[in-house]
Design a protein around this motif. Sequence first.
Motif, short mmCIF file in Angstrom:
data_model
loop_
_atom_site.label_atom_id
_atom_site.label_comp_id
_atom_site.label_asym_id
_atom_site.label_seq_id
_atom_site.Cartn_x
_atom_site.Cartn_y
_atom_site.Cartn_z
N TYR A 90 0.84 -1.20 0.00
CA TYR A 90 0.00 0.00 0.00
C TYR A 90 0.88 1.26 0.00
O TYR A 90 0.69 2.15 -0.83
CB TYR A 90 -0.94 0.01 1.20
CG TYR A 90 -1.79 1.26 1.26
CD1 TYR A 90 -3.02 1.30 0.61
CD2 TYR A 90 -1.35 2.40 1.93
CE1 TYR A 90 -3.79 2.45 0.64
CE2 TYR A 90 -2.11 3.55 1.95
CZ TYR A 90 -3.33 3.57 1.30
OH TYR A 90 -4.07 4.73 1.32
N ASP A 91 1.82 1.31 0.93
CA ASP A 91 2.69 2.49 1.04
C ASP A 91 3.50 2.72 -0.23
O ASP A 91 3.75 3.87 -0.62
CB ASP A 91 3.63 2.35 2.24
CG ASP A 91 2.91 2.45 3.57
OD1 ASP A 91 1.75 2.91 3.62
OD2 ASP A 91 3.52 2.05 4.59
N GLY A 92 3.92 1.64 -0.89
CA GLY A 92 4.71 1.78 -2.11
C GLY A 92 3.90 2.16 -3.33
O GLY A 92 4.41 2.83 -4.24
N LEU A 93 2.64 1.76 -3.37
CA LEU A 93 1.81 2.02 -4.54
C LEU A 93 0.96 3.29 -4.44
O LEU A 93 0.62 3.90 -5.45
CB LEU A 93 0.90 0.82 -4.80
CG LEU A 93 1.62 -0.46 -5.22
CD1 LEU A 93 0.68 -1.65 -5.13
CD2 LEU A 93 2.18 -0.31 -6.62
N LYS A 94 0.62 3.70 -3.24
CA LYS A 94 -0.28 4.84 -3.04
C LYS A 94 0.20 6.12 -3.73
O LYS A 94 -0.61 6.84 -4.33
CB LYS A 94 -0.50 5.08 -1.53
CG LYS A 94 -1.40 6.25 -1.21
CD LYS A 94 -2.83 6.04 -1.66
CE LYS A 94 -3.72 7.18 -1.19
NZ LYS A 94 -5.07 7.11 -1.72
N LYS A 96 1.56 6.50 -6.49
CA LYS A 96 1.33 6.42 -7.94
C LYS A 96 -0.11 6.09 -8.30
O LYS A 96 -0.51 6.22 -9.45
CB LYS A 96 2.27 5.38 -8.54
CG LYS A 96 3.72 5.79 -8.39
CD LYS A 96 4.64 4.81 -9.03
CE LYS A 96 6.06 5.32 -8.82
NZ LYS A 96 7.03 4.59 -9.58
N ILE A 97 -0.88 5.62 -7.31
CA ILE A 97 -2.29 5.31 -7.54
C ILE A 97 -3.08 6.05 -6.46
O ILE A 97 -3.36 5.51 -5.39
CB ILE A 97 -2.55 3.78 -7.48
CG1 ILE A 97 -1.65 3.03 -8.46
CG2 ILE A 97 -4.01 3.49 -7.75
CD1 ILE A 97 -1.75 1.51 -8.36
N GLU A 98 -3.40 7.29 -6.73
CA GLU A 98 -4.00 8.17 -5.72
C GLU A 98 -5.30 7.64 -5.13
O GLU A 98 -5.59 7.83 -3.96
CB GLU A 98 -4.23 9.56 -6.30
CG GLU A 98 -2.96 10.32 -6.57
CD GLU A 98 -3.23 11.71 -7.11
OE1 GLU A 98 -4.34 12.24 -6.86
OE2 GLU A 98 -2.35 12.25 -7.78
N CYS A 99 -6.10 6.96 -5.94
CA CYS A 99 -7.40 6.49 -5.47
C CYS A 99 -7.35 5.09 -4.85
O CYS A 99 -8.38 4.49 -4.57
CB CYS A 99 -8.43 6.55 -6.59
SG CYS A 99 -7.91 5.71 -8.08
N LEU A 100 -6.14 4.58 -4.56
CA LEU A 100 -5.97 3.30 -3.89
C LEU A 100 -6.48 3.41 -2.46
O LEU A 100 -6.12 4.34 -1.74
CB LEU A 100 -4.49 2.91 -3.89
CG LEU A 100 -4.12 1.56 -3.28
CD1 LEU A 100 -4.68 0.42 -4.11
CD2 LEU A 100 -2.60 1.45 -3.16
N VAL A 101 -7.35 2.49 -2.06
CA VAL A 101 -7.90 2.54 -0.70
C VAL A 101 -7.49 1.35 0.15
O VAL A 101 -7.52 1.43 1.38
CB VAL A 101 -9.44 2.68 -0.68
CG1 VAL A 101 -9.87 4.01 -1.27
CG2 VAL A 101 -10.12 1.53 -1.37
N SER A 102 -7.10 0.24 -0.49
CA SER A 102 -6.66 -0.91 0.29
C SER A 102 -5.86 -1.87 -0.57
O SER A 102 -5.95 -1.85 -1.81
CB SER A 102 -7.85 -1.66 0.92
OG SER A 102 -8.62 -2.29 -0.07
N VAL A 103 -5.06 -2.70 0.11
CA VAL A 103 -4.29 -3.76 -0.54
C VAL A 103 -4.50 -5.04 0.24
O VAL A 103 -4.25 -5.08 1.46
CB VAL A 103 -2.79 -3.42 -0.63
CG1 VAL A 103 -2.00 -4.61 -1.19
CG2 VAL A 103 -2.55 -2.19 -1.48
N GLY A 104 -4.95 -6.07 -0.45
CA GLY A 104 -5.09 -7.39 0.16
C GLY A 104 -3.99 -8.31 -0.33
O GLY A 104 -3.62 -8.26 -1.51
N VAL A 105 -3.46 -9.13 0.56
CA VAL A 105 -2.42 -10.10 0.21
C VAL A 105 -2.89 -11.46 0.69
O VAL A 105 -3.18 -11.63 1.88
CB VAL A 105 -1.06 -9.73 0.85
CG1 VAL A 105 -0.04 -10.83 0.58
CG2 VAL A 105 -0.55 -8.40 0.34
N TYR A 106 -2.97 -12.40 -0.24
CA TYR A 106 -3.40 -13.76 0.08
C TYR A 106 -2.24 -14.72 -0.14
O TYR A 106 -1.69 -14.79 -1.23
CB TYR A 106 -4.59 -14.17 -0.80
CG TYR A 106 -5.85 -13.49 -0.39
CD1 TYR A 106 -6.81 -14.17 0.33
CD2 TYR A 106 -6.08 -12.15 -0.70
CE1 TYR A 106 -7.98 -13.53 0.74
CE2 TYR A 106 -7.23 -11.51 -0.30
CZ TYR A 106 -8.18 -12.20 0.41
OH TYR A 106 -9.32 -11.57 0.82
#
Length: 119
Positions: A90-94, A96-106
């Motif tokens: 999340y911290d690395g992608l946010k 560059k992707i302003e509208c990112l709200v969550s990251v799930g990892v499975y």
Amino acid sequence: MLTLVSEHRVYGCHKLKNQGGKCTQWHGHQYKVILTLKAPYNDLDYRNMIMDTYDIEAIFNEFIGVDHLNLNEFMDSEDPTMEEMSKFFYDGLKPKIECLVSVGVYETPETGVTYEPME
């Protein structure tokens, strides 16, 4: 509000120093990483999209860099758990992707963690 979900695969290995079980040894997973983006309908871009999925994929692939990760090195962590991975991604992608709200990892099809920052 519209929600866009973008799913990616990451192949990686890790070992967990403080887990205390078999995961203290090197082992690998095929991770499923789910990016969730949100935007109001009135904020869609000129293509009527939250964000083009090809652009998301390119940003994600640039962030990952390679298709097989040593997560301990990539994250500079002794314990790259799913919890830590979801926040790290999340911290690395946010930026560059302003509208990112969550990251799930499975780690498996049945077990995953989602990071969503508190507002």
